[in-house]
Enzyme design. Structure first.
Site, PDB file in Angstrom:
ATOM      1  N   VAL A 151       0.851  -1.184   0.000  1.00 48.93           N
ATOM      2  CA  VAL A 151       0.000   0.000   0.000  1.00 48.93           C
ATOM      3  C   VAL A 151       0.893   1.243   0.000  1.00 48.93           C
ATOM      4  O   VAL A 151       1.813   1.337   0.815  1.00 48.93           O
ATOM      5  CB  VAL A 151      -0.892   0.015   1.259  1.00 48.93           C
ATOM      6  N   CYS A 152       0.621   2.166  -0.898  1.00 47.65           N
ATOM      7  CA  CYS A 152       1.402   3.398  -0.939  1.00 47.65           C
ATOM      8  C   CYS A 152       1.128   4.223   0.326  1.00 47.65           C
ATOM      9  O   CYS A 152       0.013   4.697   0.544  1.00 47.65           O
ATOM     10  CB  CYS A 152       1.047   4.215  -2.177  1.00 47.65           C
ATOM     11  N   THR A 153       2.138   4.392   1.151  1.00 47.50           N
ATOM     12  CA  THR A 153       1.969   5.058   2.446  1.00 47.50           C
ATOM     13  C   THR A 153       1.366   6.455   2.315  1.00 47.50           C
ATOM     14  O   THR A 153       0.457   6.822   3.056  1.00 47.50           O
ATOM     15  CB  THR A 153       3.335   5.205   3.159  1.00 47.50           C
ATOM     16  N   ALA A 208      -2.188   6.466   1.222  1.00 48.59           N
ATOM     17  CA  ALA A 208      -3.024   5.854   2.254  1.00 48.59           C
ATOM     18  C   ALA A 208      -3.296   6.814   3.406  1.00 48.59           C
ATOM     19  O   ALA A 208      -4.445   6.993   3.822  1.00 48.59           O
ATOM     20  CB  ALA A 208      -2.359   4.575   2.759  1.00 48.59           C
TER      21      ALA A 208
END
Lengths: 128, 129, 86, 86, 128, 129
Positions: free
Chosen positions: F82-84, F87
């Site tokens: 998941v792209c921090t 997100a």
């Protein structure tokens, strides 16, 4: 002037128009329009429900929602009259479609000008 | 100032970041209240329920939509209602509805049914965002 | 090159398509089928079997349907894969 | 009746607009301004001042800009308000 | 045949094409395309960046993002060359626009056919 | 069976419920693995990060996207990244990044940077959903 307009509107029944405009499964919109109609009808608000644009595909009789793990949208929609949503329309377009069984769904085909009047005379219009 | 007693009920159907609808709705609310109009409630539906997530982490130099909703409630008492069904599906859950201890909705956001929204429309004018 | 069209708007592919492009219609893309066949009669056009039947579209049309495995195989053989969405 | 157009696609209003309709362009709606003015020269067309300037569009155009308060006032006076989005 | 195609591609430099297609502020897409370009360039991947469709509005010189509490997109974009994203294109359309200062941004106007070649020869294409 | 050793890296950019992209991506993964192709990783970007929320509450008779991702990981070892940045903005937060005790991302979803995704692309073929 204002009063006159208000009183001339009183001859119309007060209603909310819910306009479903998306295809049955690619987003939640078709379902959200359906649930909104139930929610409004549930508290006694008069609802008129209109399919336009891609929403006509919600009415395709051959849809096989099980192929994509969904519930058949047309089946869900056919319960609208049970919830006292009985004024159901399909905005008629150039391309009449044999894949829709308007009669069994008790859907009224509505011409563009009549649809515009339906919008104009609604107390609220929601587009999903 | 408002020349009539129109009240508005707003429905927000898009998530922050993936639209600017929440921001447009906030501008509408502020301008309405400044002119003496009432905002009966703001109702969050469809992806709009994401507005209610307290977990949104915004850079300090970016506009904080969540904070702006809180301020609108605190300063003007505007009710912030979230459609429970639409919210649960999308992982927007209050402490009461939490299954495993975690949740992401706090007051003043309240979880209600669609009927609450339609009841509000009988005495106010609806604007969709 | 493969274009995966997720949108019902056929015109979305205009900027990208060339004579060798393979088009795969996915989700609402299946509704663009007729328009794309009309506009690009020489292109290789497929639709995902699953999405086509979910939509309840006619099967007597000049667009070949792909199983999931055929779709993946096609993707393994061509490059790049461009996805066009709403 | 007011149409609030949030989309750059001018054609979205075609199904709804009639001679008395007021159109308010919001967000990407401001990009539809030229097309709507061309197609519906007799309609009353506004754009949100804020969104218009954010977009950096020319100001010498036949579309009146609304402050937030003018927008709300307009909404208080007309009914229903229909929002058209992508 | 396959080997031949592979080797004929080797004369081209390997690159990822990032295609920005949305307006600057109404969604996060413009920003997401920008950040993707930085992320790719950051690990030494060659990026070509193309504006098409509504994305041309990201380049309007008169935009006043402060009116809507945003950071100016054009200013952010103008930092692309600092991050070694130097091949920046605008898909030229029928309507040439005086509101874009392609020269100062060092943006190359690209014809439809050349854009198609750019897509075809990319190792990956991402559309935002 | 796969006639070459193509590996795929998927990027999912839409949220469940507001699109069917996660489901299409899941069908792709299963069909790829069944034919011997590798899935290097699934990367969640933009609104796609909503896939990682453990708070999603789905009716028992509806398809559970979150559960399907978990099974894909458990059965096939597919990495779920998941792209921090994408997100955090959207309220998708792991225990490590939680500011007030609440979070909604658990393993096997991992928060990573965009560079992780682009590194994967150098040795695999990208498909966007």
């Amino acid at each position: 002037m204002k009063t006159q307009r208000a009183s001339s509107q009183e001859v119309f029944e007060d209603y909310i128009l819910i306009n479903s405009t998306k295809s049955p499964y690619s987003q939640s919109s078709a379902n959200d329009a359906f649930e909104a109609a139930l929610g409004a009808s549930n508290i006694g608000v008069k609802v008129k429900f209109v399919f336009s644009g891609l929403a006509k595909y919600q009415l395709f009789t051959q849809q096989q929602a099980n192929k994509i793990n969904r519930k058949n949208m047309l089946k869900r929609l056919s319960s609208l009259p049970l919830f006292e949503v009985e004024d159901i329309y399909l905005l008629s377009s150039q391309s009449t479609d044999e894949s829709i069984d308007a009669e069994s769904m008790k859907i009224t085909l509505i011409e563009p000008e009549a649809f515009k009047s339906l919008c104009l005379n609604a107390s609220q219009v929601l587009v999903f | 100032m408002a020349t009539d007693n129109t009240a508005f009920t707003l429905i927000v159907t898009k998530s922050p970041f993936d639209s600017r609808n929440a921001e447009s709705a906030l501008y509408f609310c502020k301008a309405a209240i400044a002119q003496g109009f009432a905002i009966e409630q703001v109702f969050f539906y469809q992806a709009g329920v994401q507005n209610a997530s307290l977990l949104q982490q915004v850079n300090s130099d970016e506009f904080d939509v969540y904070q702006a909703w809180l301020e609108l409630h605190e300063q003007q008492g505007v009710r912030l209602n979230v459609c429970t069904t639409a919210a649960g599906r999308r992982g927007i859950v209050s402490e009461e509805c939490a299954l495993n201890g975690n949740y992401n909705v706090n007051p003043p956001f309240e979880q209600v049914g669609l009927s609450d929204y339609f009841a509000a429309l009988t005495s106010s004018k609806g604007v969709q965002f | 090159m493969i274009i995966q069209l997720f949108s019902s708007q056929a015109s979305k592919i205009d900027d990208y398509i060339n004579a060798q492009t393979i088009v795969v219609l996915i989700q609402d893309g299946v509704y663009a089928c007729k328009n794309i066949l009309n506009q690009y009669p020489d292109c290789e056009i497929y639709a995902l079997d699953r999405d086509w039947h979910a939509a309840g579209l006619e099967t007597n049309i000049a667009c070949q349907l792909l199983s999931d495995q055929e779709w993946v195989l096609l993707c393994s053989k061509h490059s790049p894969i461009i996805s066009l969405q709403d």
